[in-house]
Scaffold this motif. Structure first.
Motif, PDB file in Angstrom:
ATOM      1  N   ILE A 357       0.980  -1.301  -0.480  1.00 28.90           N
ATOM      2  CA  ILE A 357      -0.145  -0.193   0.002  1.00 28.90           C
ATOM      3  C   ILE A 357       1.244   1.721  -0.285  1.00 28.90           C
ATOM      4  CG2 ILE A 357      -1.330   1.655   0.684  1.00 28.90           C
ATOM      5  CD1 ILE A 357      -3.205  -1.174  -0.063  1.00 28.90           C
ATOM      6  N   LEU A 358       2.130   1.098   0.893  1.00 31.64           N
ATOM      7  CA  LEU A 358       2.492   2.171   0.825  1.00 31.64           C
ATOM      8  C   LEU A 358       2.677   2.649  -0.275  1.00 31.64           C
ATOM      9  CD1 LEU A 358       4.398   5.201   2.626  1.00 31.64           C
ATOM     10  CD2 LEU A 358       5.915   2.640   2.913  1.00 31.64           C
ATOM     11  N   ALA A 359       4.306   1.650  -1.531  1.00 29.37           N
ATOM     12  CA  ALA A 359       4.462   1.853  -1.969  1.00 29.37           C
ATOM     13  C   ALA A 359       3.543   2.274  -3.511  1.00 29.37           C
ATOM     14  CB  ALA A 359       5.541   0.304  -2.899  1.00 29.37           C
ATOM     15  N   THR A 360       2.290   1.894  -3.287  1.00 26.12           N
ATOM     16  CA  THR A 360       0.801   2.111  -4.782  1.00 26.12           C
ATOM     17  C   THR A 360       0.961   3.518  -4.245  1.00 26.12           C
ATOM     18  OG1 THR A 360       0.614  -0.422  -4.310  1.00 26.12           O
ATOM     19  CG2 THR A 360      -0.676   1.381  -5.028  1.00 26.12           C
ATOM     20  N   PHE A 361       0.753   3.677  -3.551  1.00 22.69           N
ATOM     21  CA  PHE A 361      -0.467   5.492  -2.397  1.00 22.69           C
ATOM     22  C   PHE A 361       0.418   6.158  -2.286  1.00 22.69           C
ATOM     23  CE2 PHE A 361      -3.476   2.010  -3.144  1.00 22.69           C
ATOM     24  CZ  PHE A 361      -3.677   2.745  -4.216  1.00 22.69           C
ATOM     25  N   LEU A 362       1.946   5.946  -2.078  1.00 17.17           N
ATOM     26  CA  LEU A 362       2.800   7.279  -1.075  1.00 17.17           C
ATOM     27  C   LEU A 362       1.704   8.003  -0.113  1.00 17.17           C
ATOM     28  CD1 LEU A 362       4.707   7.599  -4.089  1.00 17.17           C
ATOM     29  CD2 LEU A 362       4.753   6.575  -2.563  1.00 17.17           C
ATOM     30  N   GLU A 363       1.976   8.972  -0.254  1.00 15.16           N
ATOM     31  CA  GLU A 363       1.196  10.018   0.397  1.00 15.16           C
ATOM     32  C   GLU A 363      -0.004  10.012   0.817  1.00 15.16           C
ATOM     33  OE1 GLU A 363       0.810  12.751  -3.039  1.00 15.16           O
ATOM     34  OE2 GLU A 363       2.444  11.149  -2.584  1.00 15.16           O
ATOM     35  N   ASP A 364      -1.076   8.770  -0.150  1.00 10.14           N
ATOM     36  CA  ASP A 364      -2.372   9.077   0.382  1.00 10.14           C
ATOM     37  C   ASP A 364      -2.544   7.359   0.982  1.00 10.14           C
ATOM     38  OD1 ASP A 364      -3.848  10.900  -0.880  1.00 10.14           O
ATOM     39  OD2 ASP A 364      -3.461   9.516  -3.149  1.00 10.14           O
ATOM     40  N   ALA A 365      -1.241   6.850   1.716  1.00  9.06           N
ATOM     41  CA  ALA A 365      -1.251   5.207   1.983  1.00  9.06           C
ATOM     42  C   ALA A 365      -2.110   5.268   3.413  1.00  9.06           C
ATOM     43  CB  ALA A 365       0.411   4.837   1.829  1.00  9.06           C
ATOM     44  N   LEU A 366      -1.681   6.427   3.757  1.00  9.88           N
ATOM     45  CA  LEU A 366      -2.484   6.161   5.445  1.00  9.88           C
ATOM     46  C   LEU A 366      -3.716   6.324   5.053  1.00  9.88           C
ATOM     47  CD1 LEU A 366       0.305   8.433   7.994  1.00  9.88           C
ATOM     48  CD2 LEU A 366      -0.262   5.233   6.931  1.00  9.88           C
ATOM     49  N   LYS A 367      -4.591   7.434   4.171  1.00 12.80           N
ATOM     50  CA  LYS A 367      -6.295   7.272   3.828  1.00 12.80           C
ATOM     51  C   LYS A 367      -6.328   5.502   3.553  1.00 12.80           C
ATOM     52  CE  LYS A 367      -5.831  11.540   2.641  1.00 12.80           C
ATOM     53  NZ  LYS A 367      -5.646  12.535   1.557  1.00 12.80           N
ATOM     54  N   VAL A 368      -5.324   5.030   2.635  1.00 10.43           N
ATOM     55  CA  VAL A 368      -6.089   3.858   1.977  1.00 10.43           C
ATOM     56  C   VAL A 368      -6.402   2.544   3.548  1.00 10.43           C
ATOM     57  CG1 VAL A 368      -5.245   1.549   0.421  1.00 10.43           C
ATOM     58  CG2 VAL A 368      -5.060   4.740  -0.255  1.00 10.43           C
ATOM     59  N   ILE A 369      -4.988   2.519   4.212  1.00 12.36           N
ATOM     60  CA  ILE A 369      -4.213   1.822   5.304  1.00 12.36           C
ATOM     61  C   ILE A 369      -5.879   1.821   6.505  1.00 12.36           C
ATOM     62  CG2 ILE A 369      -3.351   0.903   7.544  1.00 12.36           C
ATOM     63  CD1 ILE A 369      -1.065   1.728   5.490  1.00 12.36           C
ATOM     64  N   GLU A 370      -6.759   3.514   6.320  1.00 15.74           N
ATOM     65  CA  GLU A 370      -7.300   3.356   7.229  1.00 15.74           C
ATOM     66  C   GLU A 370      -8.715   3.323   6.872  1.00 15.74           C
ATOM     67  OE1 GLU A 370      -7.118   8.147   7.520  1.00 15.74           O
ATOM     68  OE2 GLU A 370      -5.657   7.314   8.901  1.00 15.74           O
ATOM     69  N   SER A 520      -3.483   7.948 -11.902  1.00 18.79           N
ATOM     70  CA  SER A 520      -3.559   6.514 -12.172  1.00 18.79           C
ATOM     71  C   SER A 520      -2.546   5.583 -10.618  1.00 18.79           C
ATOM     72  CB  SER A 520      -2.701   5.669 -12.772  1.00 18.79           C
ATOM     73  OG  SER A 520      -2.853   4.482 -13.871  1.00 18.79           O
ATOM     74  N   PHE A 521      -3.908   4.665 -10.807  1.00 12.74           N
ATOM     75  CA  PHE A 521      -3.321   3.322 -10.255  1.00 12.74           C
ATOM     76  C   PHE A 521      -1.985   3.183  -9.997  1.00 12.74           C
ATOM     77  CE2 PHE A 521      -4.045  -0.910  -8.109  1.00 12.74           C
ATOM     78  CZ  PHE A 521      -4.223  -0.550  -7.561  1.00 12.74           C
ATOM     79  N   PHE A 522      -1.262   3.115  -8.594  1.00 10.19           N
ATOM     80  CA  PHE A 522       0.702   2.801  -8.971  1.00 10.19           C
ATOM     81  C   PHE A 522       1.243   3.734  -9.239  1.00 10.19           C
ATOM     82  CE2 PHE A 522      -1.005  -2.168  -9.484  1.00 10.19           C
ATOM     83  CZ  PHE A 522      -0.742  -1.942  -7.608  1.00 10.19           C
ATOM     84  N   ASN A 523       0.532   4.612  -9.377  1.00 11.40           N
ATOM     85  CA  ASN A 523       1.697   6.451 -10.144  1.00 11.40           C
ATOM     86  C   ASN A 523       2.287   6.888  -8.973  1.00 11.40           C
ATOM     87  OD1 ASN A 523       1.943   7.990 -11.751  1.00 11.40           O
ATOM     88  ND2 ASN A 523       0.048   9.018 -12.150  1.00 11.40           N
ATOM     89  N   ILE A 524       3.019   7.449  -9.496  1.00 13.44           N
ATOM     90  CA  ILE A 524       3.911   8.201  -8.788  1.00 13.44           C
ATOM     91  C   ILE A 524       3.840   9.912  -8.498  1.00 13.44           C
ATOM     92  CG2 ILE A 524       6.457   9.628  -7.792  1.00 13.44           C
ATOM     93  CD1 ILE A 524       5.968   7.147  -7.750  1.00 13.44           C
ATOM     94  N   HIS A 525       2.584   9.882  -7.475  1.00  9.46           N
ATOM     95  CA  HIS A 525       2.248  11.466  -7.213  1.00  9.46           C
ATOM     96  C   HIS A 525       2.792  12.590  -7.327  1.00  9.46           C
ATOM     97  CE1 HIS A 525      -0.913   8.452  -6.211  1.00  9.46           C
ATOM     98  NE2 HIS A 525      -1.727   9.113  -5.137  1.00  9.46           N
ATOM     99  N   LYS A 526       2.319  13.213  -8.066  1.00  8.26           N
ATOM    100  CA  LYS A 526       3.079  14.769  -7.716  1.00  8.26           C
ATOM    101  C   LYS A 526       2.204  16.457  -7.006  1.00  8.26           C
ATOM    102  CE  LYS A 526       4.945  13.892 -12.478  1.00  8.26           C
ATOM    103  NZ  LYS A 526       4.968  14.015 -14.168  1.00  8.26           N
TER     104      LYS A 526
END
Length: 526
Positions: A357-370, A520-526
């Motif tokens: 999840i962290l590698a996938t969503f980066l700064e959104d990872a915590l939102k996804v895990i929550e 996009s899913f698995f994209n590096i956010h900017k």
């Protein structure tokens, strides 16, 4: 996507073979010799383009020329387009491949009276790099007989030979050749289907997985609007992005390395045999070619050339300059199970889940895990499957549907016979591609009574739609399928018995809408 209708093993799939009778149809190009069974007429391997070989490799397809006085032998399937070694059950793997592969198959009822029949053109899936139009899951003799429809399956160039794009210069490989093949095949059908008993003014375009993405692309392309009247999009992974030319640089460099060519030496690419190109493609498929990790699962996609492909699907459907046609669109309840269990053959621990999840969503990872907290200490593959099913398929499909759909569906009925072979993780699950034998009634002899009811229902709704633009007419249906509208997101849930439901995955899709699909899913956010 990579199993793409693919992983259903029909061990008892071969049905009773009846004594076939020859049947000839005369086209403006010459005669086509097919065969007639007890229920249908079948024509395999009708050419719609000149072979894309030699100097025609990586060129737009050229229309087929007249073959008269020769007769096309359309009694056996044409070779599939070149593709990596098939690791699927043998019944689904193409028997042979060739660069000379631009052919289509036609199924018609035996009796085609004076009234032309509705036509359905199916674009097959396969990750834009696998399979063909003649797999047993597409054997549709019963389908055309019971629905009184003409059905066409088309082939198109795949993988590197169909989608590699090096640039826009005069000597560059410009890409989208597979999409151009589809366009030419659709045009051929419209111009010629009348002699097979079909109505060229009543064409429904439909496709599944990569074929669903292709159908969606044609649906939102202004210069395709005169070639079909309505569309059905099945299990399209709409979240997977098309590439830009810049994003094809890395695959092009890797291809040069594999073919022992200098970077940018397109002439060297053209001199390579297609066998060497496919070997190179097999190697590159196992490499990471983009920070958009979803492209690892579908590496050879259309390129945004601002000509054939004007942008990403969700952007295009929101910004069309023409009225959108009638549309059925839907997904399966467990689209991603196959991909997750193929990718992780051992249980996923909470620690690994967090890393993914962290590698996938980066700064959104915590939102996804929550939103999707670990629900097991032993194996989180079911949760990953749920996330990928929603993100890649269902929820981005909802965005597309809200702009375009007339009717929405969810398919939730698993194969009810031993059809998945070694892919035992799909037993009892509704894996990607699992609806295809039900749609085409192609495993009828294997279905339970409940499976036959599901198969008959979805075939009837789809062909009613192809006939009248209303899935409820003209053939009688027991459960009316309501139109989708703003504030009324009802959908047909295909199971036994059928149900009409509403607000599919609403809370989760609302969450994913906030995360956003544009990057996009698995994209590096900017």
């Amino acid at each position: 996507m990579i199993n793409i209708g693919l992983l259903v093993v029909f061990a008892c799939f071969i049905q009773k073979i009846y004594a076939n009778q020859p049947v000839t149809v005369t086209t403006k190009y010459g005669d086509v010799l097919g065969y007639q069974t007890d229920v249908a007429r079948v024509f395999y391997g009708i050419p719609f383009a000149q072979p894309p070989i030699n100097s025609s490799r990586w060129q737009p397809p050229a229309p087929v020329q007249k073959w008269s006085p020769n007769v096309i032998n359309a009694t056996v399937p044409a070779p599939a387009c070149p593709q990596p070694e098939c690791k699927l059950p043998p019944i689904l793997c193409p028997a042979r491949t060739s660069e000379d592969c631009l052919y289509l198959n036609v199924f018609t009822p035996i009796k085609t009276n004076s009234t032309p029949l509705p036509v359905m053109i199916f674009i097959t899936g396969g990750n834009f790099q696998f399979l063909d139009a003649s797999a047993p899951i597409y054997e549709s003799e019963r389908f055309v007989n019971t629905t009184n429809t003409v059905l066409v399956f088309i082939q198109y160039r795949l993988g590197i030979l169909g989608f590699l794009a090096t640039g826009t210069g005069p000597n560059d490989i410009k890409g989208n050749y597979g999409i151009l093949d589809q366009r030419l095949a659709i045009a051929w059908v419209k111009a010629n289907i009348g002699v097979f008993g079909g109505d060229p003014d009543e064409i429904t375009l439909f496709g599944q997985s990569a074929g669903g993405q292709s159908t969606a692309l044609h649906y939102v392309s202004s210069d395709m609007q005169t070639f079909f009247k309505r569309a059905i999009i099945q299990s399209a992974p709409i979240t997977i992005p098309f590439r830009t030319y810049l994003e094809y640089v890395t695959p092009s460099v890797l291809l040069a390395e594999q073919l022992h060519c200098a970077v940018g030496d397109i002439a060297c690419f053209r001199r390579a045999s297609y066998q060497d190109i496919i070997l190179a493609q097999t190697v590159i498929n196992n490499m990471l070619t983009s920070l958009k990790l979803l492209l690892f699962f579908e590496p050879w996609v259309p390129v945004i050339d601002n000509n054939v492909v004007q942008g990403q699907l969700l952007d295009l459907v929101k910004n069309t300059s023409f009225p959108l046609k009638e549309l059925i669109i839907g997904t399966l309840t467990e689209e991603a199970v196959f991909f997750v269990y193929e990718g992780w053959t051992k249980p996923v621990t909470p620690a690994t889940y967090g890393e993914v999840i962290l590698a996938t969503f980066l700064e959104d990872a915590l939102k996804v895990i929550e939103h999707f907290p670990p629900d097991s200490i032993s194996d989180l593959r079911p949760l990953l499957s749920r996330i990928a099913t929603e993100w890649v398929f269902a929820c981005s499909t909802r965005v597309f549907a809200r702009k375009a759909a007339s009717y929405s569906y969810v398919f939730g009925y698993p194969l009810d016979f031993d059809g998945w072979g070694n892919e035992t993780f799909c037993n009892g699950h509704v894996c990607h591609g699992g609806e295809l034998p039900f749609v085409f009634e192609s495993a009828w002899v294997n279905f339970t009574d409940a499976g036959r009811r599901v198969s008959e229902s979805i075939a009837t709704y789809f062909t009613n739609f192809a006939t009248s633009q209303d899935p409820n007419e003209p053939m009688r249906v027991a459960t009316p399928w309501p139109r989708m509208s703003s504030g009324n997101e009802k959908y047909m849930y295909f199971k036994d018995p059928l149900e009409v439901r509403e607000n599919y995955l609403k809370d989760d899709c609302d969450f994913w809408d906030k995360i956003g699909y544009g990057k996009s899913f698995f994209n590096i956010h900017k």
